[in-house]
Design an enzyme around this catalytic site. Structure first.
Site, PDB file in Angstrom:
ATOM      1  N   ASP A 388      -2.354  -2.683  13.405  1.00  0.00           N
ATOM      2  CA  ASP A 388      -1.791  -1.386  13.050  1.00  0.00           C
ATOM      3  C   ASP A 388      -2.791  -0.571  12.225  1.00  0.00           C
ATOM      4  O   ASP A 388      -3.301  -1.034  11.205  1.00  0.00           O
ATOM      5  CB  ASP A 388      -0.506  -1.606  12.242  1.00  0.00           C
ATOM      6  CG  ASP A 388       0.265  -0.326  12.009  1.00  0.00           C
ATOM      7  OD1 ASP A 388       0.812   0.207  12.986  1.00  0.00           O
ATOM      8  OD2 ASP A 388       0.320   0.124  10.848  1.00  0.00           O
ATOM      9  N   GLU A 417      -4.878  -0.276  17.356  1.00  0.00           N
ATOM     10  CA  GLU A 417      -3.948   0.840  17.432  1.00  0.00           C
ATOM     11  C   GLU A 417      -4.480   1.942  16.527  1.00  0.00           C
ATOM     12  O   GLU A 417      -4.123   2.043  15.364  1.00  0.00           O
ATOM     13  CB  GLU A 417      -2.543   0.393  16.987  1.00  0.00           C
ATOM     14  CG  GLU A 417      -1.470   1.449  17.210  1.00  0.00           C
ATOM     15  CD  GLU A 417      -1.095   2.218  15.956  1.00  0.00           C
ATOM     16  OE1 GLU A 417      -0.301   3.160  16.055  1.00  0.00           O
ATOM     17  OE2 GLU A 417      -1.610   1.885  14.856  1.00  0.00           O
TER      18      GLU A 417
END
Length: 669
Positions: A388, A417
């Site tokens: 993330d 990401e």
């Protein structure tokens, strides 16, 4: 003897090393960054190689694995204009290295020159003696039968009585092949870099991801891992091979967000899984509402029984309740009023999340702790991590962490990401991330798609960034899915699954074609990030069967198992996009046409690259639509298509290049 530089130092040149090696491709950042391949893929290398004068030049591609001390050698082939090319295949899960060696081939030069002199009628007796000496030297480098044969050729040239016969012998294929087999490399030039290849397992290249929130698995209430096991057969039937779970750790209560991201949570609101940490534990713990660590292990093992693999979310951030805040306050930023700095991207505020301070005086301990988090989950059987927001942590940290983990567990896959600036995304890929999220989610028109895929597949980016095309995410409901109806979901699925060899969907909203968004935003209304959803997994109008069909087509056609082999071709309708994918052996040829208009039927002509596919204008060929199972006989380049989005948004034609002229039009390759 030497050359004196301006600073007074002498440089001793390698005067006998005459060959120049330049413009080696692929080479990323001067060899500081690795190119990427998976086991079984080829590495094709090119370089400009030349020497002074008119001597024959030879070159070879050198390669080895990290554990080998000796180089493997592959001859390079001359292409044009001093450009040379060669390739090797990576066959094991280990870092590889490659370089180039080149040398002046005096024996080859002699072979070329004596042929010219003979044709010109010149006296070649001295040249035959020079050739004998070169063959004797080659015999000295050879052994066994080869050495004996080369020696015989040399003696024949020295003792000849018939120059014509001697030249015929000297120019024989046997003599030349043996001489080339044992070259004189004493003064060979060696490229000054050993260029790295990061080798991954095949799933790094070819994968279909399915994301879901485990807490929303049943029809009512907060689910546990054991409840989610019932979903595995259907996810496997749809053809996915990776299940990606949002964070499964304890969720903080302080500043917990409520439904639709409102700042104040109501009683029973579960909070965002990305607000990690509470009195129940932190990054190494399981949210008790989902089950125990043993329940998690069981779920991971159960997925394997269905041919699936769990990808875990790696989100290095904390809720205000995380044990780290109490135990290591120095790992966070504290504001002048004594409060801890929460995450924000002005004007947006994320009060339920506080970022780690990587500029902490105790940064080394922070790095070690975060590595221990990752290794903890590796110990539970996880080998795929979706990371993330990696662009909000130091690049040096990721390089260190990924390199360390992959040395221990080379099969580990990291998905970045990072929806951020291109150069930042590229750097993350260079420093070790295996796959990358992309801008595909917002590329809708033909021009946008063609340009974006050109950037990804026709520049050096193709060597280090593996794109993963996501149709939607819990954070992103793109406008095309908000307003395009069911047809838009079908169309975007085909594009994602056929343009890229790796793609993902966030379900069940995707297969249920959920399109309700927050007003004026690309965000889901009643987002599952902040609440437990009661999904009807088999609601009418779902597109699960279509997803299963597309994934089956991907599995059955090697041409779809690469991203870089895409080529775009002409249509006379801007609403149609036409592209081709072909495997390396040219036995699997796919022509893909997608209607980019989710509302209206579109028709037009597409131009098949007939010459490239060796299709003669006078010969028919058959195209088999793998979606509709319909077959058509086409001729030549220009052919007509029509796509009604209410029936199907796309054709995926497999080309059969030769037809048997029988009544039932049976076909074969």
């Amino acid at each position: 003897m030497g050359i004196t530089r301006e600073d007074g130092r002498k440089v001793i040149p390698h005067g006998r090393r005459r060959v120049v090696i330049e413009a080696v491709k692929p080479e990323i950042d001067g060899g500081l960054s690795a190119i990427k391949r998976v086991v079984g893929e080829r590495v094709e290398v090119e370089a400009d190689i030349f020497s002074d004068g008119h001597d024959v030049v030879r070159a070879s591609l050198l390669w080895r694995t990290a554990g080998e001390s000796q180089w493997h050698e592959v001859p390079l082939t001359y292409v044009i204009n001093d450009r040379w090319r060669g390739s090797f295949t990576v066959k094991e899960l280990a870092r590889h290295y490659y370089s180039i060696q080149a040398w002046v081939d005096h024996t080859g030069t002699w072979f070329e020159d004596i042929r010219k002199k003979q044709r010109a009628g010149q006296d070649i007796r001295v040249d035959l003696l020079a050739g004998a000496r070169l063959l004797e030297e080659a015999a000295g480098r050879a052994s066994g039968e080869d050495a004996r044969t080369l020696g015989e050729h040399a003696r024949f040239l020295r003792d000849h009585t018939d120059p014509e016969r001697a030249v015929a012998t000297a120019l024989s294929e046997e003599a030349r092949a043996l001489a080339e087999k044992y070259p004189d490399k004493r003064w060979a030039s060696l490229y000054d870099k050993e260029l790295p290849v990061e080798v991954d397992r095949r799933k790094a290249l070819v994968s279909a991801w399915y994301e879901f929130f485990p807490r929303s698995c049943p029809d009512t209430g907060h689910a546990r891992f054991e409840d989610c096991e019932a979903l595995l057969p259907e996810i496997a039937r749809m053809g996915f091979d990776i299940i990606y779970l949002p964070p499964v750790h304890p969720i903080g209560k302080s500043k917990r967000k409520g439904k639709n991201n409102v700042p104040l949570a109501q009683s029973g609101d579960p909070g965002s899984p990305w607000a990690i940490g509470s009195e129940e534990g932190g990054h190494k713990d399981i949210n008790p509402a989902l089950g125990t660590l043993e329940d998690f292990r069981r779920f991971v093992e159960k997925t394997r029984q269905y041919g699936l693999e769990v990808a875990m979310d790696l989100a290095f951030q904390c809720s205000p309740d995380h044990p780290y805040v109490r135990e290591h306050p120095e790992w966070f930023t504290w504001r002048p009023d004594g409060s801890v700095q929460h995450a924000e991207n002005p004007p947006k505020k994320y009060e339920d999340i506080i970022p780690l301070n990587f500029e902490s005086e105790n940064w080394e301990a922070l790095w070690e702790e975060l590595r221990s988090v990752l290794l903890h989950w590796v110990g539970q059987g996880i080998r795929i991590f979706r990371v993330d927001n990696p662009h909000t942590k130091p690049f040096g940290f990721w390089r260190w962490l990924i390199e360390d983990v992959k040395k221990r567990y080379p099969e580990t896959i990291f998905l970045s990401e990072a929806f951020t600036r291109p150069k930042v995304m590229y750097l993350l890929a260079k420093i070790g991330f295996t796959q990358s999220y992309t801008y595909f989610t917002w590329r809708n028109t033909r021009g946008e798609i063609v340009q974006y895929l050109t950037d990804l597949t026709r520049t050096e980016v193709r060597e280090f960034l593996r794109p993963n095309f996501w149709t939607n995410t819990p954070d992103i409901l793109p406008e095309i899915l908000q307003y395009g109806g069911r047809s838009a979901f079908l169309m975007r699925l085909v594009l994602a699954a056929t343009l890229s060899s790796s793609y993902g969907v966030y379900g069940p909203p995707f297969e249920l074609t959920v399109s309700e968004a927050m007003p004026g935003k690309e965000e889901y209304l009643d987002s599952e990030k902040y609440m437990v959803k009661k999904w009807d997994w088999d609601a009418p109008g779902n597109i699960k069967d279509f997803i299963a069909q597309i994934n089956r087509i991907r599995r059955d056609n090697p041409a779809l198992q690469s991203t870089h082999n895409v080529s775009f071709h002409e249509t006379d309708n801007e609403k149609l996009i036409f592209y081709m994918k072909v495997d390396e052996e040219m036995t699997n040829i796919l022509l893909i046409v997608v209607n980019l208009d989710p509302y209206n039927a579109q028709s037009g002509r597409i131009r098949v690259p007939a010459t490239e596919l060796e299709l003669r204008p006078e010969n028919p060929y058959l195209v088999h639509d793998l979606i509709s199972d319909e077959k058509y006989i086409w001729y030549g380049e220009w052919n007509f298509v029509r796509l009604d989005p209410r029936r199907s948004p796309a054709h995926i034609f497999r080309v059969l290049r030769r037809l048997r002229r029988e009544a039932d039009f049976d076909y074969f390759m």
